[in-house]
Design a protein around this motif. Structure first.
Motif, mmCIF file in Angstrom:
data_model
loop_
_atom_site.group_PDB
_atom_site.id
_atom_site.type_symbol
_atom_site.label_atom_id
_atom_site.label_comp_id
_atom_site.label_asym_id
_atom_site.label_seq_id
_atom_site.Cartn_x
_atom_site.Cartn_y
_atom_site.Cartn_z
ATOM 1 N N SER A 26 -10.700 2.486 -8.633
ATOM 2 C CA SER A 26 -10.649 2.737 -10.122
ATOM 3 C C SER A 26 -9.181 2.201 -10.757
ATOM 4 O O SER A 26 -9.180 2.444 -11.946
ATOM 5 N N ARG A 27 -8.202 1.925 -9.651
ATOM 6 C CA ARG A 27 -7.025 1.690 -10.434
ATOM 7 C C ARG A 27 -7.321 -0.012 -10.825
ATOM 8 O O ARG A 27 -6.714 -0.280 -12.038
ATOM 9 N N GLY A 28 -8.187 -0.568 -10.217
ATOM 10 C CA GLY A 28 -8.799 -1.932 -10.856
ATOM 11 C C GLY A 28 -9.549 -1.691 -12.079
ATOM 12 O O GLY A 28 -9.384 -2.598 -13.146
ATOM 13 N N GLU A 29 -10.216 -0.566 -12.205
ATOM 14 C CA GLU A 29 -11.323 -0.481 -13.221
ATOM 15 C C GLU A 29 -10.552 -0.061 -14.633
ATOM 16 O O GLU A 29 -10.784 -0.494 -15.534
ATOM 17 N N PHE A 30 -9.424 0.262 -14.421
ATOM 18 C CA PHE A 30 -8.487 0.607 -15.525
ATOM 19 C C PHE A 30 -8.209 -0.482 -16.306
ATOM 20 O O PHE A 30 -8.035 -0.537 -17.677
ATOM 21 N N PRO B 54 7.628 -0.819 -3.644
ATOM 22 C CA PRO B 54 7.983 0.257 -4.432
ATOM 23 C C PRO B 54 7.556 0.368 -5.933
ATOM 24 O O PRO B 54 7.028 1.290 -6.423
ATOM 25 N N GLY B 55 7.800 -0.962 -6.603
ATOM 26 C CA GLY B 55 7.176 -1.132 -7.942
ATOM 27 C C GLY B 55 7.885 -0.095 -8.896
ATOM 28 O O GLY B 55 9.038 0.448 -8.681
ATOM 29 N N LEU B 56 7.212 0.357 -9.731
ATOM 30 C CA LEU B 56 7.397 1.620 -10.806
ATOM 31 C C LEU B 56 8.715 1.192 -11.582
ATOM 32 O O LEU B 56 9.317 2.267 -11.489
ATOM 33 N N GLN B 57 9.312 0.119 -11.749
ATOM 34 C CA GLN B 57 10.528 -0.285 -12.356
ATOM 35 C C GLN B 57 10.314 0.115 -13.982
ATOM 36 O O GLN B 57 9.379 0.322 -14.459
ATOM 37 N N SER B 58 11.514 0.389 -14.370
ATOM 38 C CA SER B 58 11.773 0.585 -15.911
ATOM 39 C C SER B 58 11.013 -0.694 -16.789
ATOM 40 O O SER B 58 11.355 -1.908 -16.600
ATOM 41 N N PHE C 136 3.108 0.294 -7.403
ATOM 42 C CA PHE C 136 3.492 0.831 -6.034
ATOM 43 C C PHE C 136 2.330 0.829 -5.051
ATOM 44 O O PHE C 136 1.044 1.058 -5.450
ATOM 45 N N VAL C 137 2.485 0.070 -3.793
ATOM 46 C CA VAL C 137 1.435 -0.388 -3.014
ATOM 47 C C VAL C 137 1.907 0.024 -1.508
ATOM 48 O O VAL C 137 3.363 -0.303 -1.095
ATOM 49 N N PHE D 239 -8.617 -5.654 -4.982
ATOM 50 C CA PHE D 239 -8.611 -4.378 -4.194
ATOM 51 C C PHE D 239 -9.824 -4.634 -3.062
ATOM 52 O O PHE D 239 -9.685 -4.474 -1.977
ATOM 53 N N ILE D 240 -11.115 -5.089 -3.625
ATOM 54 C CA ILE D 240 -12.366 -5.291 -2.675
ATOM 55 C C ILE D 240 -11.987 -6.497 -2.044
ATOM 56 O O ILE D 240 -12.125 -6.315 -0.600
ATOM 57 N N ALA D 241 -11.362 -7.481 -2.298
ATOM 58 C CA ALA D 241 -10.836 -8.491 -1.362
ATOM 59 C C ALA D 241 -9.736 -8.122 -0.127
ATOM 60 O O ALA D 241 -9.853 -8.898 0.975
ATOM 61 N N ARG D 242 -9.346 -7.166 -0.318
ATOM 62 C CA ARG D 242 -8.474 -6.618 0.678
ATOM 63 C C ARG D 242 -8.998 -5.473 1.478
ATOM 64 O O ARG D 242 -8.217 -4.986 2.444
ATOM 65 N N GLY D 243 -10.256 -5.390 1.078
ATOM 66 C CA GLY D 243 -10.821 -4.290 2.001
ATOM 67 C C GLY D 243 -10.739 -2.677 1.471
ATOM 68 O O GLY D 243 -11.007 -2.060 2.440
#
Ligand SMILES: [Zn+2]
Length: 277
Positions: A30-34, A201-205, A192-193, A18-22
């Protein structure tokens, strides 16, 4: 005698991607921290099944979350190279890439007592210098290219590519290429991005994805006597509860079907013996 190897690989990016993407605001971070807490449950799942795996750990994660990285080492898993700052090599000058690669390897040596044997590029985008630099760092394998599936090959350098002309392959090196594919990576299936340019979209079963991953193993068993199948996961992605449940189901199914779980380091050495023989 048939031998079907599975490499479970975890790219332990935490906040670095996330940091590399700014993306410095609190929620993406926090998403990465998880991934830090999720790494603990993944390690437990692996320990319960006595599975050795490979963790591609950026220097950023080693220096930001030392206890979580020490737990990976204590669990007997391989720590491999995944850059320091998670900037894709294709975006770096040769000097920048070399400096980042050396810095990350020093962090790995401090954590594990030895330098990395293997490398995976951030976001799977090598530069034209990467293979050279990896050889200079004494690496044994790379795991960033998609030109094969179950059969590793020697990594090449110096391919000549020009619009309007046939491609001319360069020379083989003695670096073993351990193939990967986005279809066996948890990120595009699940995350999801949303950016200004695009929405993933992501979030597949999770069960559907694990069924596809299982079918890939079945096809390997059906078509080759010997092969290596590599799954790529990120603790902050696969570590969500319903995905862990589906992953556990896949691991049990693979074990019942005589999959041989190995670190990528060991699998690459076995591949090297076959390629050399
Ligand atoms: Zn990564």
């Amino acid at each position: 005698m048939a031998r079907h190897i599975v490499c479970l690989t975890f790219d332990f990016d935490t906040e670095s991607g996330f940091i590399a993407r700014g993306w410095y605001s609190p929620t993406p971070l926090s998403r990465g921290e998880f991934g830090v807490m999720a790494s603990g449950r993944i390690l437990r799942t692996l320990k319960e099944r006595d599975i050795s795996s490979t963790w591609f750990v950026p220097g950023f994660t080693i220096e930001s979350h030392p206890a979580a990285c020490e737990a990976v080492v204590a669990g007997g898993h391989e720590v491999a190279h995944h850059s320091w700052a998670h900037v894709p090599p294709a975006q770096q000058s040769r000097d920048e890439e070399a400096e980042d690669m050396g810095r990350a390897n020093r962090a790995i040596e401090k954590l594990t007592g030895k330098k990395a044997r293997g490398y995976r590029s951030p976001s799977w985008d090598l530069s034209e210098n990467t293979i050279d630099l990896l050889i200079g760092e004494g690496m044994e394998y790379d795991s960033s290219l998609m030109g094969s599936d179950y059969l590793p090959a020697w990594a090449r350098r110096g391919d000549a590519v020009k619009l309007g002309e046939p491609i001319r392959y360069g020379e083989n090196t003695d670096l073993v290429e351990m193939p990967i594919t986005w279809s066996l990576d948890d990120f595009p299936h699940f995350e999801f991005v949303r950016t200004a340019e695009a929405t993933l979209p992501g979030l597949q079963s999770a069960r559907h994805v694990m069924d596809s991953w299982w079918d890939e193993f079945v096809y390997m068993q059906k078509t080759v006597e010997w092969g290596i199948l590599t799954y790529t996961m990120h603790p902050y992605v696969i570590g969500r509860g319903y995905r862990m449940l589906a992953l556990e189901g896949l691991l049990d199914r693979l074990a019942d079907a005589d999959a041989i779980f190995m670190t990528m380091e060991d699998a690459a050495r076995e591949a090297r013996r076959r390629l050399s023989g």
